[in-house]
Design an enzyme around this catalytic site. Structure first.
Site, PDB file in Angstrom:
ATOM      1  N   LYS A  97       7.777 -28.105   9.648  1.00 25.09           N
ATOM      2  CA  LYS A  97       9.149 -28.240  10.173  1.00 25.09           C
ATOM      3  C   LYS A  97       9.632 -29.661   9.877  1.00 25.09           C
ATOM      4  O   LYS A  97       8.860 -30.620  10.007  1.00 25.09           O
ATOM      5  CB  LYS A  97       9.171 -27.993  11.691  1.00 25.09           C
ATOM      6  CG  LYS A  97       8.984 -26.519  12.067  1.00 25.09           C
ATOM      7  CD  LYS A  97       8.991 -26.370  13.583  1.00 25.09           C
ATOM      8  CE  LYS A  97       8.563 -24.976  14.022  1.00 25.09           C
ATOM      9  NZ  LYS A  97       9.617 -23.984  14.006  1.00 25.09           N
ATOM     10  N   ASP A 128      -2.648 -18.402  20.443  1.00 22.87           N
ATOM     11  CA  ASP A 128      -1.463 -18.193  19.599  1.00 22.87           C
ATOM     12  C   ASP A 128      -0.726 -19.505  19.334  1.00 22.87           C
ATOM     13  O   ASP A 128      -0.313 -19.779  18.210  1.00 22.87           O
ATOM     14  CB  ASP A 128      -0.519 -17.197  20.306  1.00 22.87           C
ATOM     15  CG  ASP A 128       0.664 -16.805  19.433  1.00 22.87           C
ATOM     16  OD1 ASP A 128       0.506 -16.763  18.191  1.00 22.87           O
ATOM     17  OD2 ASP A 128       1.751 -16.526  19.978  1.00 22.87           O
ATOM     18  N   GLU A 138       9.354 -20.627  25.036  1.00 24.63           N
ATOM     19  CA  GLU A 138      10.110 -19.586  24.330  1.00 24.63           C
ATOM     20  C   GLU A 138      10.761 -18.675  25.358  1.00 24.63           C
ATOM     21  O   GLU A 138      10.204 -18.441  26.433  1.00 24.63           O
ATOM     22  CB  GLU A 138       9.183 -18.754  23.457  1.00 24.63           C
ATOM     23  CG  GLU A 138       8.514 -19.537  22.355  1.00 24.63           C
ATOM     24  CD  GLU A 138       7.741 -18.617  21.428  1.00 24.63           C
ATOM     25  OE1 GLU A 138       8.321 -18.156  20.432  1.00 24.63           O
ATOM     26  OE2 GLU A 138       6.564 -18.336  21.717  1.00 24.63           O
ATOM     27  N   ARG A 146       0.840  -1.207   0.000  1.00 24.80           N
ATOM     28  CA  ARG A 146       0.000   0.000   0.000  1.00 24.80           C
ATOM     29  C   ARG A 146       0.865   1.243   0.000  1.00 24.80           C
ATOM     30  O   ARG A 146       0.396   2.338  -0.178  1.00 24.80           O
ATOM     31  CB  ARG A 146      -0.918  -0.002   1.232  1.00 24.80           C
ATOM     32  CG  ARG A 146      -2.091  -0.925   1.048  1.00 24.80           C
ATOM     33  CD  ARG A 146      -2.868  -1.094   2.317  1.00 24.80           C
ATOM     34  NE  ARG A 146      -2.149  -1.922   3.276  1.00 24.80           N
ATOM     35  CZ  ARG A 146      -2.672  -2.382   4.401  1.00 24.80           C
ATOM     36  NH1 ARG A 146      -3.896  -2.075   4.720  1.00 24.80           N
ATOM     37  NH2 ARG A 146      -1.968  -3.137   5.216  1.00 24.80           N
ATOM     38  N   HIS A 183      -0.537 -24.924  16.736  1.00 26.15           N
ATOM     39  CA  HIS A 183       0.754 -25.625  16.789  1.00 26.15           C
ATOM     40  C   HIS A 183       0.724 -26.859  17.704  1.00 26.15           C
ATOM     41  O   HIS A 183       1.055 -27.960  17.290  1.00 26.15           O
ATOM     42  CB  HIS A 183       1.869 -24.693  17.286  1.00 26.15           C
ATOM     43  CG  HIS A 183       2.079 -23.472  16.423  1.00 26.15           C
ATOM     44  ND1 HIS A 183       1.771 -23.443  15.098  1.00 26.15           N
ATOM     45  CD2 HIS A 183       2.610 -22.246  16.705  1.00 26.15           C
ATOM     46  CE1 HIS A 183       2.086 -22.256  14.596  1.00 26.15           C
ATOM     47  NE2 HIS A 183       2.590 -21.509  15.552  1.00 26.15           N
ATOM     48  N   LYS A 235       5.781 -17.836  27.082  1.00 25.67           N
ATOM     49  CA  LYS A 235       6.772 -16.843  26.649  1.00 25.67           C
ATOM     50  C   LYS A 235       7.620 -16.495  27.876  1.00 25.67           C
ATOM     51  O   LYS A 235       7.209 -16.716  29.010  1.00 25.67           O
ATOM     52  CB  LYS A 235       6.069 -15.570  26.161  1.00 25.67           C
ATOM     53  CG  LYS A 235       5.158 -15.799  24.949  1.00 25.67           C
ATOM     54  CD  LYS A 235       5.791 -15.274  23.701  1.00 25.67           C
ATOM     55  CE  LYS A 235       4.889 -15.405  22.501  1.00 25.67           C
ATOM     56  NZ  LYS A 235       5.617 -15.747  21.276  1.00 25.67           N
ATOM     57  N   LYS A 255      -2.429 -18.373  10.178  1.00 30.76           N
ATOM     58  CA  LYS A 255      -3.241 -18.399  11.387  1.00 30.76           C
ATOM     59  C   LYS A 255      -3.166 -17.014  12.046  1.00 30.76           C
ATOM     60  O   LYS A 255      -2.234 -16.288  11.716  1.00 30.76           O
ATOM     61  CB  LYS A 255      -2.763 -19.501  12.328  1.00 30.76           C
ATOM     62  CG  LYS A 255      -1.342 -19.272  12.854  1.00 30.76           C
ATOM     63  CD  LYS A 255      -1.070 -20.197  13.982  1.00 30.76           C
ATOM     64  CE  LYS A 255      -0.509 -19.624  15.214  1.00 30.76           C
ATOM     65  NZ  LYS A 255       0.047 -18.347  15.407  1.00 30.76           N
ATOM     66  N   HIS A 294       2.936 -23.329  10.299  1.00 30.63           N
ATOM     67  CA  HIS A 294       4.309 -23.606   9.873  1.00 30.63           C
ATOM     68  C   HIS A 294       4.948 -24.739  10.698  1.00 30.63           C
ATOM     69  O   HIS A 294       5.912 -25.345  10.282  1.00 30.63           O
ATOM     70  CB  HIS A 294       5.177 -22.341   9.875  1.00 30.63           C
ATOM     71  CG  HIS A 294       5.606 -21.874  11.241  1.00 30.63           C
ATOM     72  ND1 HIS A 294       4.770 -21.210  12.096  1.00 30.63           N
ATOM     73  CD2 HIS A 294       6.785 -21.971  11.885  1.00 30.63           C
ATOM     74  CE1 HIS A 294       5.422 -20.936  13.213  1.00 30.63           C
ATOM     75  NE2 HIS A 294       6.659 -21.377  13.119  1.00 30.63           N
TER      76      HIS A 294
HETATM   77  C1  BG6 Z   1       3.974 -18.089  15.882  1.00 32.67           C
HETATM   78  C2  BG6 Z   1       3.464 -17.332  17.072  1.00 32.67           C
HETATM   79  O1  BG6 Z   1       2.916 -18.780  15.243  1.00 32.67           O
HETATM   80  O2  BG6 Z   1       4.945 -19.037  16.306  1.00 32.67           O
HETATM   81  C3  BG6 Z   1       4.611 -16.656  17.828  1.00 32.67           C
HETATM   82  O3  BG6 Z   1       2.534 -16.338  16.643  1.00 32.67           O
HETATM   83  C4  BG6 Z   1       5.677 -17.663  18.164  1.00 32.67           C
HETATM   84  O4  BG6 Z   1       4.131 -16.024  19.015  1.00 32.67           O
HETATM   85  C5  BG6 Z   1       6.086 -18.445  16.930  1.00 32.67           C
HETATM   86  O5  BG6 Z   1       6.814 -16.946  18.684  1.00 32.67           O
HETATM   87  C6  BG6 Z   1       7.029 -19.574  17.305  1.00 32.67           C
HETATM   88  O6  BG6 Z   1       7.496 -20.180  16.135  1.00 32.67           O
HETATM   89  P1  BG6 Z   1       8.831 -20.998  16.147  1.00 32.67           P
HETATM   90  O7  BG6 Z   1       8.922 -21.586  14.777  1.00 32.67           O
HETATM   91  O8  BG6 Z   1       9.938 -20.001  16.458  1.00 32.67           O
HETATM   92  O9  BG6 Z   1       8.715 -22.008  17.232  1.00 32.67           O
END
Ligand code: BG6
Length: 456
Positions: free
Chosen positions: A175, A228, A209, A49, A233, A317, A141, A171
């Site tokens: 992996k 999230d 994380e 944009r 996941h 987190k 997502k 994603h």
């Molecule tokens: C994302 C989340 O889908 O996955 C993030 O929105 C998270 O909050 C991330 O940090 C973690 O991905 P990965 O591949 O680093 O484990």
């Protein structure tokens, strides 16, 4: 809608200047170009944009492959103006006729927040772009905020696109170490034959994380750790670990098998825990925020194969370690230590099996020792998940993508967990940066003991 990698392809990235595109998509495309896995006739159109963005500004430090740089062009437009979609269509047809010389497939990658995605999907529908032959839609997502909104979105998308045109990305599924869960189970009968409640006592899936919310205040306040990370996941990891493997050669049926497993899961309302790291409220400028940055919940499957086996999902987190793993604890012999199988998904990708051995010496002492495999030692560097996501969408392989049925089923579980949280509205454990998951749970226990005045 199967396509091989020789299909001429236009990848249209909406949101090319965004964080995901710069951190993941563009570098993945650069790697794929170097590896020679992109279609020979391939063009990327980045929609922006912002008139002032140039390719140089966008790609510097992000993509190093000269070859792929030549295949990218920018197109600036408003995402809500129907006339701009018509203009874009003319441009895409010019590229198809000129550079690609044929009827290329068009992949629309919506790398934008859900609120921005829905008006775009609507425009793709009313402009007729969704119906152009060989069109695919790639979505990130979160897919909704609860089951009801997810159902609305599913219906909304199905009004515009046929199910086989839609690729919902998680994603984690792409992996390497996660794809290997199926191979590990399917191709090693030693494990698959004992993959049941007779041999296995419990399964723990962790995604810890060290990072906090990294400036994503608005997103996180609406999402929290449950939506999230758990909604897609962790539930997908659970599904891959516990599902009934499709018959020989039935890889295309993996999404169905994952769905069946998700359908069998129920939350144990007495084992749901949530926490928030200290400092989060300042980061989101909300001194009363009750949004969780840590969740741990236990599920049971009503599949007889998994009778009474607790499946615990934990994520947080600002924890002590970045660590994603699946830990399978086998039933023990009397008072012996248990055999433990750990699938380390990231980092230090690998697999470890702990078994018991006689400790050398004059006494008969038994000790738990590891049998370990690491990807780094054996295979070297791994391709990024987004390389698989892009390649499989180009090829038309849905195995690594989430079906609408799976999305709805996972929201059923998340809604039940939220309901369990709501029955204890003020239970949110505040934990310091760098805590371990066990420490967060201990803290919760201590707070509860203080509150109800009993000893732990
Ligand atoms: C994302 C989340 O889908 O996955 C993030 O929105 C998270 O909050 C991330 O940090 C973690 O991905 P990965 O591949 O680093 O484990």
């Amino acid at each position: 809608m199967g396509n091989n990698v020789d299909t001429p392809t236009i990848l249209i990235i909406i949101g090319i200047t965004g964080d995901l595109s710069k951190r993941k998509l563009l570098p993945a495309l650069g790697e794929m170009a170097v590896a020679g896995v992109l279609p020979k006739q391939f063009k990327i159109i980045g929609i922006t944009r912002q008139q002032a963005v140039t390719l140089d500004i966008l790609l510097t430090g992000v993509i190093h492959s000269e070859q792929i740089r030549k295949q990218i062009a920018l197109f600036s437009m408003s995402l809500t103006d129907a006339r701009d979609y018509a203009r874009l269509d003319v441009y895409l047809r010019e590229i198809a006729g000129g550079v690609l010389g044929g009827t290329p497939q068009r992949l629309w990658y919506l790398s934008v927040p859900p609120k921005t995605a829905w008006p775009i999907i609507k425009q793709l529908n009313v402009s007729g772009l969704a119906k152009v032959p060989r069109t695919k839609l790639l979505l990130e997502k979160p897919f909704g905020v609860d089951r009801e909104s997810a159902q609305e979105l599913v219906t909304h998308i199905e009004n515009s696109f046929a199910p086989e045109q839609v690729y919902r990305i998680d994603h984690y599924l792409a992996k390497e170490t996660v794809q290997n869960i199926v191979v590990f189970r399917h191709d090693n009968p030693l494990f698959e034959r004992t993959w049941n409640h007779d041999a296995i006592e419990r399964i723990d899936i962790l995604a810890g994380e060290t990072i906090g919310i990294e400036g994503r205040a608005a997103f996180y306040e609406q999402t929290g750790a449950l939506r999230d990370i758990v909604q897609s996941h962790l539930l997908q990891l659970a599904a891959l670990t516990l599902m009934t493997l499709p018959e020989e050669g039935g890889w295309q049926r993996i999404p169905e098998a994952r769905y069946a497993l998700l359908h069998s899961l129920e939350v144990d309302p007495d084992h749901v825990h949530r926490g928030q790291y200290i400092g989060y409220r300042d980061e989101v400028y909300n001194p009363t925020s009750m949004v969780e940055t840590f969740v741990s919940l236990t599920l049971f499957s009503n599949d007889p194969r998994w009778r009474d086996v607790p499946i615990t999902l934990t994520t947080g987190k600002a924890l002590a370690q970045k660590k994603t793993e699946i830990v399978v604890t086998y039933r023990r012999n009397g008072t012996q230590d248990a055999n433990i199988l750990t699938l380390r998904l990231q980092p230090n990708e690998g697999i470890e099996l702990c078994f018991l051995a006689k400790r050398p010496g004059y006494d008969r002492k038994i000790e738990r020792v590891p049998l370990a495999f690491t990807y780094a030692d054996h295979f070297g560097a791994l391709p990024d998940a987004y390389e698989h996501v892009l390649l499989d969408a180009v090829r038309g392989d849905h195995t690594l993508f989430v079906s609408s049925e799976e999305v709805l089923e996972s929201w059923r579980i998340i809604d039940a967990t939220r309901k369990a949280f709501e029955s204890h509205p003020d239970t949110l454990t505040l934990y310091p940066h760098g805590a371990t998951p066990e420490q967060v749970l201990e803290l919760e226990q201590r707070v509860l003991c203080d509150k109800f005045n009993f000893s732990p």
